[in-house]
Design a protein around this motif. Structure first.
Motif, PDB file in Angstrom:
ATOM      1  N   MET A   1       0.824  -1.209   0.000  1.00 53.83           N
ATOM      2  CA  MET A   1       0.000   0.000   0.000  1.00 53.83           C
ATOM      3  C   MET A   1       0.853   1.252   0.000  1.00 53.83           C
ATOM      4  SD  MET A   1      -3.480  -0.390   2.232  1.00 53.83           S
ATOM      5  CE  MET A   1      -3.867   1.307   1.868  1.00 53.83           C
ATOM      6  N   GLU A   2       1.926   1.240   0.772  1.00 54.77           N
ATOM      7  CA  GLU A   2       2.817   2.401   0.801  1.00 54.77           C
ATOM      8  C   GLU A   2       3.454   2.637  -0.566  1.00 54.77           C
ATOM      9  OE1 GLU A   2       5.474   1.446   3.935  1.00 54.77           O
ATOM     10  OE2 GLU A   2       4.146   2.196   5.514  1.00 54.77           O
ATOM     11  N   LEU A   3       3.792   1.566  -1.262  1.00 56.80           N
ATOM     12  CA  LEU A   3       4.391   1.698  -2.587  1.00 56.80           C
ATOM     13  C   LEU A   3       3.384   2.301  -3.571  1.00 56.80           C
ATOM     14  CD1 LEU A   3       6.821   1.231  -4.367  1.00 56.80           C
ATOM     15  CD2 LEU A   3       6.065  -1.129  -4.718  1.00 56.80           C
ATOM     16  N   ILE A   4       2.142   1.831  -3.512  1.00 59.81           N
ATOM     17  CA  ILE A   4       1.087   2.396  -4.372  1.00 59.81           C
ATOM     18  C   ILE A   4       0.901   3.876  -4.056  1.00 59.81           C
ATOM     19  CG2 ILE A   4      -1.397   2.390  -4.850  1.00 59.81           C
ATOM     20  CD1 ILE A   4      -1.354  -0.644  -4.460  1.00 59.81           C
ATOM     21  N   GLN A   5       0.850   4.205  -2.771  1.00 60.96           N
ATOM     22  CA  GLN A   5       0.600   5.591  -2.375  1.00 60.96           C
ATOM     23  C   GLN A   5       1.749   6.514  -2.753  1.00 60.96           C
ATOM     24  OE1 GLN A   5      -0.318   5.179   1.785  1.00 60.96           O
ATOM     25  NE2 GLN A   5      -2.306   4.241   1.383  1.00 60.96           N
ATOM     26  N   ARG A   6       2.988   6.025  -2.648  1.00 63.25           N
ATOM     27  CA  ARG A   6       4.118   6.854  -3.066  1.00 63.25           C
ATOM     28  C   ARG A   6       4.062   7.129  -4.558  1.00 63.25           C
ATOM     29  NH1 ARG A   6       7.214   3.675   0.705  1.00 63.25           N
ATOM     30  NH2 ARG A   6       8.029   2.360  -0.973  1.00 63.25           N
ATOM     31  N   THR A   7       3.649   6.140  -5.324  1.00 60.28           N
ATOM     32  CA  THR A   7       3.531   6.330  -6.769  1.00 60.28           C
ATOM     33  C   THR A   7       2.430   7.330  -7.098  1.00 60.28           C
ATOM     34  OG1 THR A   7       4.281   4.057  -7.140  1.00 60.28           O
ATOM     35  CG2 THR A   7       3.174   5.151  -8.965  1.00 60.28           C
ATOM     36  N   LEU A   8       1.281   7.192  -6.431  1.00 58.42           N
ATOM     37  CA  LEU A   8       0.185   8.138  -6.650  1.00 58.42           C
ATOM     38  C   LEU A   8       0.593   9.542  -6.235  1.00 58.42           C
ATOM     39  CD1 LEU A   8      -2.812   5.965  -5.365  1.00 58.42           C
ATOM     40  CD2 LEU A   8      -2.426   6.711  -7.724  1.00 58.42           C
ATOM     41  N   THR A   9       1.290   9.652  -5.111  1.00 56.50           N
ATOM     42  CA  THR A   9       1.732  10.957  -4.626  1.00 56.50           C
ATOM     43  C   THR A   9       2.668  11.627  -5.622  1.00 56.50           C
ATOM     44  OG1 THR A   9       1.511  10.264  -2.319  1.00 56.50           O
ATOM     45  CG2 THR A   9       2.935  12.150  -2.756  1.00 56.50           C
ATOM     46  N   SER A  10       3.510  10.835  -6.289  1.00 60.06           N
ATOM     47  CA  SER A  10       4.413  11.417  -7.295  1.00 60.06           C
ATOM     48  C   SER A  10       3.624  12.002  -8.460  1.00 60.06           C
ATOM     49  CB  SER A  10       5.388  10.355  -7.807  1.00 60.06           C
ATOM     50  OG  SER A  10       4.734   9.409  -8.645  1.00 60.06           O
ATOM     51  N   HIS A  11       2.480  11.378  -8.807  1.00 65.17           N
ATOM     52  CA  HIS A  11       1.640  11.919  -9.881  1.00 65.17           C
ATOM     53  C   HIS A  11       0.883  13.164  -9.425  1.00 65.17           C
ATOM     54  CE1 HIS A  11       2.348   8.781 -12.803  1.00 65.17           C
ATOM     55  NE2 HIS A  11       2.044   7.845 -11.919  1.00 65.17           N
TER      56      HIS A  11
END
Length: 291
Positions: free
Chosen positions: A272-282
């Motif tokens: 989940m943290e990996l998904i959220q970091r990716t979304l945050t970068s967008h």
């Protein structure tokens, strides 16, 4: 014999149908089968009901016809099992004769990862309550009502676990509270009292429209859920992990994942943290860090 309305209530009780789903079923019957609600179920055997089903299938779109035929079929099977009443399902004959609309296609996702920067800028213009709701949906992939119904006591900040007791599947769902989620949840817990919803004064059916008026690209709340799944798949996360995050049950035939594979909250924290970091970068708020 019970009336159709009474049979629906008995069916909902026996199947432990959620109150929100029961209200939807009752609304469908009132709108499209209103003349039959207070009639004994035995009257559904006649040609008049078959003709009514035919007209219903002709006049309505695929999605509502699917819901109506499914509801009628479930009621007829319940009546046969409990009352021993065998009533032919008109929709089976209509389907065999090719007189039903094609099944509704899943709605295409409107919001892409490349749109998130503009989406975020529009969301930032909204009141804090609405901003927090939209970002929490984006970070968790929760369904709109699941996120909207979170109570203060469902947030365990000490144990870092978020509980969602009322889900579409009828089973409680838990998610790890990541750093991205914690900031939002702490703010909302401070702003509300025990026993109240974190998003008490927010209408989940209008929040997306508010964002659109603020300049967001076209999107639905379900698009945010689909983005979590899409980003997770692109990152190579397994189907089991994505199902656990989204609260999806495996198919009935998937014995391995239905009865053997069980992922707890800790197992999905890092994905989940990996998904959220990716979304945050967008969103223009950071760069994804791959572990």
């Amino acid at each position: 014999m019970p009336t159709v309305s009474e049979a629906l209530l008995a069916y909902a009780t026996a199947k432990k149908v959620k109150a929100s789903s029961l209200r939807r079923y009752q609304s469908v019957l009132r709108t499209h089968f209103g003349d039959w609600l207070e009639r004994p179920v035995s009257e559904l055997k006649g040609p008049a009901f078959a003709e009514h089903c035919h007209l219903f299938a002709q006049k309505n779109g695929a999605a509502i016809v699917e819901l109506g035929r499914g509801l009628v079929g479930s009621l007829l099977r319940y009546l046969h099992a409990v009352h021993g009443v065998e009533i032919p399902n008109p929709f089976i004959k209509l389907g065999a004769a090719g007189l039903l609309p094609l099944r509704a296609l899943p709605r295409a996702r409107k919001l892409k990862e490349a749109d998130l920067l503009v989406w975020s800028a529009a969301v930032d213009k909204l009141p804090e309550l609405h901003r927090d709701y939209l970002r929490l949906v984006l970070f968790t992939g929760l369904r709109k009502n699941e996120c909207g119904s979170i109570l203060r006591e469902h947030v365990d900040l000490h144990g870092s676990v978020l509980l969602i007791p009322d889900t579409k599947g009828g089973k409680p769902h838990t998610l790890p509270i990541t750093e991205s989620m914690k900031e939002i949840l702490v703010r909302r817990c401070v702003a509300c009292q025990s026993g109240t919803r974190l998003f008490e004064r927010l209408s989940v059916d209008h929040v997306a429209e508010m964002a659109l008026r603020a300049g967001a690209p076209a999107f639905t709340l379900h698009d945010l859920r689909k983005l979590v799944a899409t980003v997770g798949a692109k990152l190579g996360l397994s189907d089991a992990v994505l199902r656990r995050i989204l609260g999806h049950a495996p198919k009935r035939a998937d014995v391995l994942h239905r009865h053997y594979v069980s992922l707890d909250v800790e197992a999905i924290a890092e994905p989940m943290e990996l998904i959220q970091r990716t979304l945050t970068s967008h969103l223009g708020q950071g760069t994804p860090q791959v572990s």
